[in-house]
Design a protein around this motif. Structure first.
Motif, PDB file in Angstrom:
ATOM      1  N   ASN A   1       0.828  -1.207   0.000  1.00 33.24           N
ATOM      2  CA  ASN A   1       0.000   0.000   0.000  1.00 33.24           C
ATOM      3  C   ASN A   1       0.862   1.256   0.000  1.00 33.24           C
ATOM      4  O   ASN A   1       0.427   2.318  -0.454  1.00 33.24           O
ATOM      5  CB  ASN A   1      -0.913   0.035   1.232  1.00 33.24           C
ATOM      6  CG  ASN A   1      -2.043  -0.975   1.172  1.00 33.24           C
ATOM      7  OD1 ASN A   1      -2.147  -1.751   0.223  1.00 33.24           O
ATOM      8  ND2 ASN A   1      -2.886  -0.974   2.189  1.00 33.24           N
ATOM      9  N   LEU A   2       2.069   1.163   0.543  1.00 32.86           N
ATOM     10  CA  LEU A   2       2.945   2.324   0.675  1.00 32.86           C
ATOM     11  C   LEU A   2       4.118   2.254  -0.291  1.00 32.86           C
ATOM     12  O   LEU A   2       5.226   2.705   0.015  1.00 32.86           O
ATOM     13  CB  LEU A   2       3.457   2.415   2.130  1.00 32.86           C
ATOM     14  CG  LEU A   2       2.367   2.525   3.199  1.00 32.86           C
ATOM     15  CD1 LEU A   2       2.988   2.586   4.587  1.00 32.86           C
ATOM     16  CD2 LEU A   2       1.488   3.738   2.960  1.00 32.86           C
ATOM     17  N   TRP A   3       3.861   1.705  -1.464  1.00 30.07           N
ATOM     18  CA  TRP A   3       4.910   1.482  -2.457  1.00 30.07           C
ATOM     19  C   TRP A   3       5.749   2.736  -2.695  1.00 30.07           C
ATOM     20  O   TRP A   3       5.226   3.825  -2.903  1.00 30.07           O
ATOM     21  CB  TRP A   3       4.287   1.046  -3.783  1.00 30.07           C
ATOM     22  CG  TRP A   3       5.309   0.557  -4.746  1.00 30.07           C
ATOM     23  CD1 TRP A   3       6.041   1.306  -5.624  1.00 30.07           C
ATOM     24  CD2 TRP A   3       5.731  -0.794  -4.906  1.00 30.07           C
ATOM     25  NE1 TRP A   3       6.901   0.506  -6.325  1.00 30.07           N
ATOM     26  CE2 TRP A   3       6.732  -0.796  -5.908  1.00 30.07           C
ATOM     27  CE3 TRP A   3       5.372  -2.003  -4.314  1.00 30.07           C
ATOM     28  CZ2 TRP A   3       7.373  -1.959  -6.329  1.00 30.07           C
ATOM     29  CZ3 TRP A   3       6.005  -3.156  -4.743  1.00 30.07           C
ATOM     30  CH2 TRP A   3       6.983  -3.133  -5.735  1.00 30.07           C
ATOM     31  N   GLY A   4       7.057   2.557  -2.633  1.00 35.58           N
ATOM     32  CA  GLY A   4       7.973   3.635  -2.974  1.00 35.58           C
ATOM     33  C   GLY A   4       8.451   4.485  -1.818  1.00 35.58           C
ATOM     34  O   GLY A   4       9.362   5.298  -1.994  1.00 35.58           O
ATOM     35  N   THR A   5       7.880   4.321  -0.630  1.00 34.27           N
ATOM     36  CA  THR A   5       8.348   5.117   0.499  1.00 34.27           C
ATOM     37  C   THR A   5       9.805   4.778   0.824  1.00 34.27           C
ATOM     38  O   THR A   5      10.249   3.646   0.641  1.00 34.27           O
ATOM     39  CB  THR A   5       7.477   4.893   1.748  1.00 34.27           C
ATOM     40  OG1 THR A   5       7.977   5.714   2.822  1.00 34.27           O
ATOM     41  CG2 THR A   5       7.504   3.442   2.200  1.00 34.27           C
TER      42      THR A   5
ATOM     43  N   PHE B   1      11.524  -0.842   0.254  1.00 37.05           N
ATOM     44  CA  PHE B   1      11.472  -0.892  -1.197  1.00 37.05           C
ATOM     45  C   PHE B   1      12.871  -0.649  -1.724  1.00 37.05           C
ATOM     46  O   PHE B   1      13.518   0.341  -1.401  1.00 37.05           O
ATOM     47  CB  PHE B   1      10.480   0.141  -1.728  1.00 37.05           C
ATOM     48  CG  PHE B   1       9.070  -0.177  -1.339  1.00 37.05           C
ATOM     49  CD1 PHE B   1       8.367  -1.162  -2.007  1.00 37.05           C
ATOM     50  CD2 PHE B   1       8.461   0.476  -0.278  1.00 37.05           C
ATOM     51  CE1 PHE B   1       7.070  -1.491  -1.637  1.00 37.05           C
ATOM     52  CE2 PHE B   1       7.167   0.160   0.097  1.00 37.05           C
ATOM     53  CZ  PHE B   1       6.472  -0.827  -0.579  1.00 37.05           C
ATOM     54  N   ARG B   2      13.333  -1.605  -2.528  1.00 39.31           N
ATOM     55  CA  ARG B   2      14.713  -1.595  -2.994  1.00 39.31           C
ATOM     56  C   ARG B   2      14.735  -1.888  -4.495  1.00 39.31           C
ATOM     57  O   ARG B   2      14.274  -2.937  -4.926  1.00 39.31           O
ATOM     58  CB  ARG B   2      15.505  -2.660  -2.238  1.00 39.31           C
ATOM     59  CG  ARG B   2      17.011  -2.691  -2.498  1.00 39.31           C
ATOM     60  CD  ARG B   2      17.619  -3.930  -1.838  1.00 39.31           C
ATOM     61  NE  ARG B   2      17.289  -4.028  -0.422  1.00 39.31           N
ATOM     62  CZ  ARG B   2      17.255  -5.191   0.246  1.00 39.31           C
ATOM     63  NH1 ARG B   2      17.515  -6.333  -0.388  1.00 39.31           N
ATOM     64  NH2 ARG B   2      16.965  -5.196   1.533  1.00 39.31           N
ATOM     65  N   GLN B   3      15.205  -0.920  -5.258  1.00 35.56           N
ATOM     66  CA  GLN B   3      15.316  -1.071  -6.715  1.00 35.56           C
ATOM     67  C   GLN B   3      13.974  -1.494  -7.335  1.00 35.56           C
ATOM     68  O   GLN B   3      13.907  -2.395  -8.168  1.00 35.56           O
ATOM     69  CB  GLN B   3      16.417  -2.076  -7.064  1.00 35.56           C
ATOM     70  CG  GLN B   3      17.801  -1.631  -6.595  1.00 35.56           C
ATOM     71  CD  GLN B   3      18.880  -2.655  -6.904  1.00 35.56           C
ATOM     72  OE1 GLN B   3      18.594  -3.834  -7.108  1.00 35.56           O
ATOM     73  NE2 GLN B   3      20.126  -2.214  -6.945  1.00 35.56           N
TER      74      GLN B   3
END
Length: 241
Positions: A106-110, A132-134
Motif C-alpha cells: 500500500n505504501l509502495w515507494g516510500t 522498497f529496494r530497486q
C-alpha cells in the motif's frame, strides 16, 4: 495478463481485478468493504458486482491471487475457500500472497522502513519489516507473531525512519509514540492506505505469477503463523488430563 485478487484476512474484505499494461500492474476494478458484516456475506457479492461492472469473463483470467495469511482465522478460511473453489471450477492456478507483504505494498515507494502490524491479541502482533529496494519489495524480517515490545526493539536496531500501517495501529499507537519508540522517527499511514486492499495483493500476485510462484487449488492452504485459540485450549486440556 489478468489476475483476480481476494483479501479477507482482516477487518476489511476486498476484491480486485489487476492486469498488466506495458509491464506495469493496473487496477481495473476494486471493491472494498470495511463494515460489520461478515466476509461470508460480502466477498462473493463483491466479486459478482465487479464481474458485472467490468464485463469480466472469469475464464479469461490467468490466475487468482489470495491473501494467504496471517490474519483472522475465519477470514482466511473464507478467502481460501473462495479462491480454491474458483480455482477448481475455472482450472486456474492460485498465487498465495503473504498478507503483510500485500499491506506493505500500500505504501509502495516510500523511503521509510514499512512495518505493517495486525492485532493478533494475547499481547502480540502479526508483523513483518520491509523496504522498497530497486523497485521491489524486500523483506528485512519475514512474517512473524511477536509482542509489540519485541517488534520495537527489532525496529530500533535498524536506526531508520519507520512507517506503520494495519489494524494494529489503533491498538498500539499510543504505546509506540509514548513508550516503545518514543525517541524514534515514526509515522503512521493515512486512513486510505491503512487497511488491506486486494489491488495490492493483485499487483504482487501478478509479479509472483510471472516468477512461477503459483500453486494448484488443491495445494493451497492459509498460513496462520500460529494455532487458533480453540486448538490451544484443546492442547491445554489434553496436557492437563
Amino acid at each position: 495478463m489478468r489476475i483476480l485478487a481476494l483479501d479477507s484476512s482482516g477487518l476489511a474484505a476486498s476484491v480486485a481485478v489487476v492486469e498488466e499494461d506495458m509491464g506495469e500492474a493496473v487496477t481495473v476494478a476494486e471493491y472494498t468493504v470495511n463494515y460489520k458484516k461478515t466476509h461470508s456475506q460480502t466477498l462473493l457479492p463483491m466479486l459478482d458486482e465487479i464481474v458485472k461492472m467490468t464485463e469480466l469473463d472469469l475464464d479469461e483470467i490467468d490466475g487468482i491471487g489470495v491473501a494467504a495469511g496471517p490474519g483472522s482465522f475465519t477470514g482466511l478460511r473464507i478467502g481460501s475457500a473462495t479462491a480454491k473453489g474458483l480455482g477448481l471450477a475455472l482450472g486456474k492456478p492460485l498465487i498465495s500472497v503473504p498478507t503483510l507483504e500485500g499491506l506493505a505494498c500500500n505504501l509502495w515507494g516510500t523511503e521509510r522502513i514499512v512495518c505493517p502490524i495486525m492485532d493478533a491479541r494475547r499481547g502480540q502482533v502479526y508483523t513483518g519489516i520491509y523496504e522498497f529496494r530497486q523497485g521491489r519489495l524486500a523483506a528485512l524480517e519475514n512474517q512473524m507473531a511477536v509482542s509489540i515490545e519485541e517488534l520495537g526493539e527489532k525496529l530500533k536496531s535498524y536506526g531508520r525512519p519507520v512507517v506503520f500501517l494495519g489494524d494494529g495501529v489503533p491498538v498500539h499507537r499510543q504505546a509506540l509514540l509514548e513508550r516503545i519508540m518514543k525517541d524514534c522517527d515514526i509515522a503512521f499511514a493515512p486512513a486510505n492506505m491503512n487497511r488491506q486492499r486486494a489491488s495490492s495483493v493483485g499487483s504482487l500476485a501478478l509479479r509472483y505469477y510471472k516468477e512461477g510462484r503459483t500453486e494448484t487449488a488443491a495445494e493451497h492452504k492459509p498460513d496462520y503463523l500460529r494455532v487458533s485459540q480453540a486448538e490451544r485450549e484443546r492442547a491445554e486440556r489434553i496436557q492437563n488430563q
